[in-house]
Design a protein around this motif. Structure first.
Motif, PDB file in Angstrom:
ATOM      1  N   PHE A 149      11.014 -53.056  -9.287  1.00  0.00           N
ATOM      2  CA  PHE A 149      10.343 -52.797  -8.010  1.00  0.00           C
ATOM      3  C   PHE A 149      10.600 -53.948  -7.042  1.00  0.00           C
ATOM      4  CE2 PHE A 149       6.349 -52.976  -5.378  1.00  0.00           C
ATOM      5  CZ  PHE A 149       6.544 -51.788  -4.695  1.00  0.00           C
ATOM      6  N   ILE A 150      10.879 -53.608  -5.790  1.00  0.00           N
ATOM      7  CA  ILE A 150      11.035 -54.610  -4.737  1.00  0.00           C
ATOM      8  C   ILE A 150      10.074 -54.280  -3.599  1.00  0.00           C
ATOM      9  CG2 ILE A 150      12.580 -55.501  -2.939  1.00  0.00           C
ATOM     10  CD1 ILE A 150      14.899 -55.124  -4.844  1.00  0.00           C
ATOM     11  N   ARG A 151       9.403 -55.299  -3.112  1.00  0.00           N
ATOM     12  CA  ARG A 151       8.525 -55.138  -1.952  1.00  0.00           C
ATOM     13  C   ARG A 151       8.936 -56.173  -0.915  1.00  0.00           C
ATOM     14  NH1 ARG A 151       6.513 -53.936   1.950  1.00  0.00           N
ATOM     15  NH2 ARG A 151       4.340 -53.749   2.571  1.00  0.00           N
ATOM     16  N   ALA A 152       9.335 -55.732   0.269  1.00  0.00           N
ATOM     17  CA  ALA A 152       9.773 -56.664   1.307  1.00  0.00           C
ATOM     18  C   ALA A 152       9.356 -56.143   2.670  1.00  0.00           C
ATOM     19  CB  ALA A 152      11.284 -56.851   1.248  1.00  0.00           C
ATOM     20  N   TYR A 185      18.828 -54.853   3.350  1.00  0.00           N
ATOM     21  CA  TYR A 185      19.928 -55.611   2.754  1.00  0.00           C
ATOM     22  C   TYR A 185      19.521 -56.246   1.425  1.00  0.00           C
ATOM     23  CZ  TYR A 185      23.473 -59.121   1.917  1.00  0.00           C
ATOM     24  OH  TYR A 185      24.438 -59.889   1.320  1.00  0.00           O
ATOM     25  N   LEU A 186      18.308 -56.756   1.351  1.00  0.00           N
ATOM     26  CA  LEU A 186      17.847 -57.374   0.101  1.00  0.00           C
ATOM     27  C   LEU A 186      17.884 -56.372  -1.041  1.00  0.00           C
ATOM     28  CD1 LEU A 186      16.592 -59.851  -1.340  1.00  0.00           C
ATOM     29  CD2 LEU A 186      14.346 -58.889  -0.758  1.00  0.00           C
ATOM     30  N   SER A 187      17.461 -55.149  -0.771  1.00  0.00           N
ATOM     31  CA  SER A 187      17.484 -54.126  -1.804  1.00  0.00           C
ATOM     32  C   SER A 187      18.908 -53.765  -2.198  1.00  0.00           C
ATOM     33  CB  SER A 187      16.731 -52.877  -1.322  1.00  0.00           C
ATOM     34  OG  SER A 187      16.556 -51.960  -2.379  1.00  0.00           O
ATOM     35  N   GLY A 221      15.498 -45.625 -12.010  1.00  0.00           N
ATOM     36  CA  GLY A 221      14.036 -45.616 -11.928  1.00  0.00           C
ATOM     37  C   GLY A 221      13.444 -46.687 -11.032  1.00  0.00           C
ATOM     38  N   ALA A 222      14.263 -47.631 -10.594  1.00  0.00           N
ATOM     39  CA  ALA A 222      13.764 -48.702  -9.726  1.00  0.00           C
ATOM     40  C   ALA A 222      13.386 -48.140  -8.349  1.00  0.00           C
ATOM     41  CB  ALA A 222      14.816 -49.788  -9.567  1.00  0.00           C
ATOM     42  N   ILE A 223      12.443 -48.840  -7.702  1.00  0.00           N
ATOM     43  CA  ILE A 223      11.939 -48.432  -6.387  1.00  0.00           C
ATOM     44  C   ILE A 223      11.886 -49.650  -5.474  1.00  0.00           C
ATOM     45  CG2 ILE A 223       9.877 -47.628  -5.126  1.00  0.00           C
ATOM     46  CD1 ILE A 223       9.198 -45.894  -7.533  1.00  0.00           C
ATOM     47  N   GLY A 242      10.561 -57.781 -12.074  1.00  0.00           N
ATOM     48  CA  GLY A 242      11.402 -57.422 -13.199  1.00  0.00           C
ATOM     49  C   GLY A 242      10.578 -57.097 -14.422  1.00  0.00           C
ATOM     50  N   THR A 243      11.233 -56.674 -15.478  1.00  0.00           N
ATOM     51  CA  THR A 243      10.543 -56.325 -16.722  1.00  0.00           C
ATOM     52  C   THR A 243       9.960 -57.558 -17.411  1.00  0.00           C
ATOM     53  OG1 THR A 243      12.697 -56.399 -17.817  1.00  0.00           O
ATOM     54  CG2 THR A 243      11.870 -54.243 -17.155  1.00  0.00           C
ATOM     55  N   LYS A 244      10.451 -58.768 -17.053  1.00  0.00           N
ATOM     56  CA  LYS A 244       9.954 -59.996 -17.688  1.00  0.00           C
ATOM     57  C   LYS A 244       9.232 -60.929 -16.720  1.00  0.00           C
ATOM     58  CE  LYS A 244      13.779 -60.175 -21.059  1.00  0.00           C
ATOM     59  NZ  LYS A 244      14.928 -61.011 -21.513  1.00  0.00           N
ATOM     60  N   GLY A 245       9.425 -60.738 -15.424  1.00  0.00           N
ATOM     61  CA  GLY A 245       8.826 -61.683 -14.492  1.00  0.00           C
ATOM     62  C   GLY A 245       9.010 -61.267 -13.039  1.00  0.00           C
ATOM     63  N   ILE A 246       8.590 -62.159 -12.135  1.00  0.00           N
ATOM     64  CA  ILE A 246       8.584 -61.866 -10.697  1.00  0.00           C
ATOM     65  C   ILE A 246       9.212 -63.026  -9.935  1.00  0.00           C
ATOM     66  CG2 ILE A 246       7.121 -61.334  -8.695  1.00  0.00           C
ATOM     67  CD1 ILE A 246       4.912 -60.602 -10.788  1.00  0.00           C
ATOM     68  N   ILE A 247       9.971 -62.706  -8.905  1.00  0.00           N
ATOM     69  CA  ILE A 247      10.470 -63.720  -7.978  1.00  0.00           C
ATOM     70  C   ILE A 247       9.864 -63.449  -6.605  1.00  0.00           C
ATOM     71  CG2 ILE A 247      12.471 -64.785  -6.872  1.00  0.00           C
ATOM     72  CD1 ILE A 247      14.188 -63.724  -9.162  1.00  0.00           C
TER      73      ILE A 247
END
Length: 323
Positions: A149-152, A185-187, A221-223, A242-247
């Motif tokens: 998942f990306i939120r921007a 662009y980030l996505s 499946g990513a959004i 991500g499945t293990k962490g977040i940036i």
């Protein structure tokens, strides 16, 4: 690099001033000439940035035999004709984003550059900012796992002057092309081209979008949830889950100087300042490409520019935006 790259700047507005400032920081470049339709403006600009030549027309600039590459800093709708003018006079081009107003324009620009074996790059400075480079390294390392998942967002409060460039349809106004391009662009940079797009927007009385909300769906499946607005001052941050962490890319994420990585409840804050106004990094990329005989950047390729404008075209169609 033995020979300094001779630059020209075409169009001398606000962004050209920031770019020229950073050009002076490069040991590999020389600001050789600038051009404006206003000769007095060109003269004043050249004096401010220690430029040896100035011209009162774009045609004079592109015919200067000593120029290797031209930075195009005019409003969006003029990018196509200005770029084609440079290419047809055998000048390399770094064209401010978006490269063109639609896929057809960008395709023609690319075909012209390739037919002449000339360098062409979209000036999407985000790709070359050190924090973006580190972001890609972290993702590639697998530290946060697979992106789910990306939120921007990107938003600022405009002045509601419907005569200004920001709101003018003739000048390519609206939030999508001006700032919405950055979340998009980030996505694309991290997940690629989406399978499905859903977009809604609110429009100004000048028929450009003042706010746009976009949802990307990917086959894996990513959004991505992306927003732009010229009505409100928003956080202008980005989060990559991500499945293990977040940036987290801190404000303003499109030229961030700080990242926070969160994995298993542990946070790591990384300070990564950019140089100058942030444009130096794309300048050096162009310098290096030219010095090594490359006609496009491997970091932001011509295909990347095509993917970006094609995605924007899909969004424009959904929200009823045309120029």
């Amino acid at each position: 690099m033995n020979k300094k790259i001779n630059w020209g700047i075409l169009g001398l507005g606000k962004i050209a001033n920031k770019f020229a400032h950073d050009l002076l920081l490069s040991n590999n470049a020389n600001l050789h000439a600038v051009a404006s339709r206003d000769i007095d403006k060109a003269k004043s600009f050249s004096e401010s940035y220690k430029c040896s030549k100035y011209y009162g027309s774009y045609e004079e600039l592109v015919k200067d035999p000593e120029i290797d590459i031209v930075y195009i800093a005019t409003p969006h709708p003029f990018h196509f004709e200005n770029t084609m003018l440079c290419l047809q006079n055998n000048k390399g081009v770094l064209c401010e984003k978006p490269m063109g107003m639609d896929t057809e324009q960008v395709n023609k620009m690319i075909q012209e550059a390739q037919s002449r074996n000339l360098f062409l790059m979209e000036g999407l400075w985000t790709r070359f900012i050190p924090a973006t480079e580190r972001l890609l390294e972290i993702i590639e390392s697998g530290k946060i796992g697979n992106i789910e998942f990306i939120r921007a967002d990107f938003g600022f409060q405009g002045d509601l002057n419907f005569e200004s460039r920001l709101y003018s349809k003739k000048l390519g106004g609206g939030s999508l092309l001006d700032i919405g391009i950055y979340p998009i662009y980030l996505s694309l940079l991290t997940l690629g081209v989406p399978n499905k797009i859903r977009a809604i927007a609110s429009m100004t009385e000048t028929q450009v979008d003042n706010s746009c909300s976009i949802l990307f769906n990917y086959k894996n499946g990513a959004i991505s949830n992306l927003d732009s607005t010229i009505e409100y001052n928003t956080a202008t941050e980005a989060f990559i889950y991500g499945t293990k962490g977040i940036i987290r890319l801190h404000q303003r994420f499109h030229h961030a100087n700080k990242l926070t990585i969160s994995v298993n409840g542990n946070q790591e804050i990384i300070d990564i300042p950019y140089l100058g106004n942030g444009y130096l990094h794309e300048i050096e990329e162009a310098n290096n490409c030219l010095a090594n005989g490359k006609t496009e950047s491997p970091k932001h390729s011509l295909k990347n520019s095509l993917d970006l404008i094609a995605t924007i075209d899909r969004i424009k169609e959904q929200i009823g935006l045309s120029y």
